[in-house]
Write a protein that holds these residues in place. Sequence first.
Motif, PDB file in Angstrom:
ATOM      1  N   ARG A   1       8.196  24.214  23.016  1.00 32.32           N
ATOM      2  CA  ARG A   1       7.143  24.749  23.897  1.00 32.32           C
ATOM      3  C   ARG A   1       5.941  25.199  23.074  1.00 32.32           C
ATOM      4  O   ARG A   1       4.794  24.894  23.426  1.00 32.32           O
ATOM      5  CB  ARG A   1       7.686  25.924  24.716  1.00 32.32           C
ATOM      6  CG  ARG A   1       6.686  26.476  25.730  1.00 32.32           C
ATOM      7  CD  ARG A   1       7.280  27.611  26.539  1.00 32.32           C
ATOM      8  NE  ARG A   1       7.509  28.776  25.703  1.00 32.32           N
ATOM      9  CZ  ARG A   1       6.569  29.691  25.422  1.00 32.32           C
ATOM     10  NH1 ARG A   1       5.353  29.549  25.931  1.00 32.32           N
ATOM     11  NH2 ARG A   1       6.850  30.702  24.655  1.00 32.32           N
ATOM     12  N   GLU A   2       6.200  25.882  21.955  1.00 29.80           N
ATOM     13  CA  GLU A   2       5.110  26.316  21.085  1.00 29.80           C
ATOM     14  C   GLU A   2       4.405  25.118  20.448  1.00 29.80           C
ATOM     15  O   GLU A   2       3.181  25.130  20.267  1.00 29.80           O
ATOM     16  CB  GLU A   2       5.655  27.247  19.995  1.00 29.80           C
ATOM     17  CG  GLU A   2       6.111  28.599  20.494  1.00 29.80           C
ATOM     18  CD  GLU A   2       4.984  29.385  21.146  1.00 29.80           C
ATOM     19  OE1 GLU A   2       3.839  29.329  20.654  1.00 29.80           O
ATOM     20  OE2 GLU A   2       5.243  30.047  22.173  1.00 29.80           O
TER      21      GLU A   2
ATOM     22  N   GLY B   1       4.056  22.200  21.830  1.00 24.63           N
ATOM     23  CA  GLY B   1       3.206  21.634  22.872  1.00 24.63           C
ATOM     24  C   GLY B   1       1.915  22.398  23.052  1.00 24.63           C
ATOM     25  O   GLY B   1       0.834  21.809  23.211  1.00 24.63           O
ATOM     26  N   LEU B   2       1.997  23.718  23.010  1.00 25.61           N
ATOM     27  CA  LEU B   2       0.805  24.553  23.128  1.00 25.61           C
ATOM     28  C   LEU B   2      -0.123  24.345  21.936  1.00 25.61           C
ATOM     29  O   LEU B   2      -1.353  24.287  22.085  1.00 25.61           O
ATOM     30  CB  LEU B   2       1.201  26.030  23.235  1.00 25.61           C
ATOM     31  CG  LEU B   2       1.948  26.440  24.511  1.00 25.61           C
ATOM     32  CD1 LEU B   2       2.418  27.886  24.412  1.00 25.61           C
ATOM     33  CD2 LEU B   2       1.043  26.276  25.729  1.00 25.61           C
ATOM     34  N   PHE B   3       0.473  24.218  20.751  1.00 28.96           N
ATOM     35  CA  PHE B   3      -0.316  23.999  19.533  1.00 28.96           C
ATOM     36  C   PHE B   3      -1.039  22.651  19.604  1.00 28.96           C
ATOM     37  O   PHE B   3      -2.222  22.540  19.262  1.00 28.96           O
ATOM     38  CB  PHE B   3       0.620  24.042  18.320  1.00 28.96           C
ATOM     39  CG  PHE B   3      -0.075  23.846  17.003  1.00 28.96           C
ATOM     40  CD1 PHE B   3      -0.905  24.836  16.480  1.00 28.96           C
ATOM     41  CD2 PHE B   3       0.093  22.675  16.278  1.00 28.96           C
ATOM     42  CE1 PHE B   3      -1.553  24.652  15.263  1.00 28.96           C
ATOM     43  CE2 PHE B   3      -0.542  22.488  15.062  1.00 28.96           C
ATOM     44  CZ  PHE B   3      -1.373  23.479  14.550  1.00 28.96           C
ATOM     45  N   GLU B   4      -0.336  21.637  20.071  1.00 32.42           N
ATOM     46  CA  GLU B   4      -0.936  20.310  20.207  1.00 32.42           C
ATOM     47  C   GLU B   4      -2.071  20.316  21.229  1.00 32.42           C
ATOM     48  O   GLU B   4      -3.099  19.667  21.029  1.00 32.42           O
ATOM     49  CB  GLU B   4       0.135  19.306  20.611  1.00 32.42           C
ATOM     50  CG  GLU B   4      -0.365  17.873  20.696  1.00 32.42           C
ATOM     51  CD  GLU B   4       0.753  16.898  20.993  1.00 32.42           C
ATOM     52  OE1 GLU B   4       0.590  16.088  21.929  1.00 32.42           O
ATOM     53  OE2 GLU B   4       1.780  16.957  20.299  1.00 32.42           O
ATOM     54  N   ALA B   5      -1.897  21.068  22.317  1.00 39.17           N
ATOM     55  CA  ALA B   5      -2.935  21.155  23.353  1.00 39.17           C
ATOM     56  C   ALA B   5      -4.214  21.765  22.793  1.00 39.17           C
ATOM     57  O   ALA B   5      -5.327  21.369  23.161  1.00 39.17           O
ATOM     58  CB  ALA B   5      -2.431  21.976  24.534  1.00 39.17           C
ATOM     59  N   LYS B   6      -4.078  22.737  21.891  1.00 39.95           N
ATOM     60  CA  LYS B   6      -5.253  23.365  21.276  1.00 39.95           C
ATOM     61  C   LYS B   6      -6.008  22.355  20.413  1.00 39.95           C
ATOM     62  O   LYS B   6      -7.243  22.361  20.380  1.00 39.95           O
ATOM     63  CB  LYS B   6      -4.829  24.561  20.433  1.00 39.95           C
ATOM     64  CG  LYS B   6      -4.346  25.758  21.239  1.00 39.95           C
ATOM     65  CD  LYS B   6      -3.952  26.904  20.307  1.00 39.95           C
ATOM     66  CE  LYS B   6      -3.463  28.105  21.119  1.00 39.95           C
ATOM     67  NZ  LYS B   6      -3.057  29.229  20.218  1.00 39.95           N
TER      68      LYS B   6
END
Length: 353
Positions: free
Chosen positions: A44-45, A47-52
């Motif tokens: 999950r983290e 995915g959030l990092f990739e979105a940034k």
Amino acid sequence: MIEVKLKLEKNRGMWCARGCDAFGEVIRSSLKLPDTAAESEAYRELGLFEAKIVANGGHKLGGARSSVLTCDDLIELYLERGVSQGDLIKVKTVGNYWGRIPVAKVDESAMLEWERSMITRGLKGSTIKRYGTALKAIINYGCKSKKLLPIELPTIGMDSEARVLNISNDDRDGILGCMERDEFWFFTALAYTGARPKELINVRRKDVDLKKQRITLRSYKGKNGMVMSRTIPYSSAVAEVINELLSMFDTDRDDYLFRMLDGTPWANFKDSTKAMSYRLYRAAKSAGYEFGVESGITLYAFRHTFGTNAGNSSELNPFTLSSYMGHKNIQTTKDNYFHGGVEDADMLVKGLG
């Protein structure tokens, strides 16, 4: 879509992201999550990092070699495809505020904060809306160019009040009578076509169909500032002007139609609309009229007079006039030109008398 290749790994007691950004730059970054945490939480983290990274235009975050995508980058893209002089002023104003701000930080709250700052400075709601529209156009165009996900932004400011400018036929003729012949040509065509001043200034010989008595007008009022064109019929008064111009000047298809007596096109002026506005001011003063918004005599008043007279006719429907005036939204036509008197009609206004 932007492709960022990352995988999950453990390193020195932490869950980490490893891979490359969209431009091949190596990424090795801690997710700030101990490796004792569940793998599902780590993904999950990740995915959030990739979105940034995607929101940053595909560039990795942090580090000496990173490149943060800013609004200036999108503004540069927007200017490269060409904008009108009027849009250029709005883009520069937008750039003064947003230029160095990362695109990833452009969101609804940031835009509303910008609106509050403009209200504090005393800007009118209609002006704020124009700047907001310019920012949205820049962001939308830039995100598409960079293959970023679109950013949902609010509409700020408000529409300007309906403009009911109206020059009477007698006042119009009095002003036209105080003009030089080359000025008379331009302002007669302006009065009898309802064109935007800049549209008429930029008309070329090839835009005129003498046989069908039609003229093609172009403006930068389309989506994201793209060129819009429309072809409209012109009246006998405009036909007389065009015929006189063509008889006096030997013009090629790509030459500008409206020009000074010495043959210089009005379009050659650095600020052609300002040049024509000055000539209207001079003629109005000679005819004994005040020039300005309060007196109702401005460069745009000729267009609004045409639209208002047409809108008050019982021989016209809003859809026909909206198309003729070059409005993207029929509501603009109704708000500005239909002030009562419309019944049932399907014919365009025949003339101003």
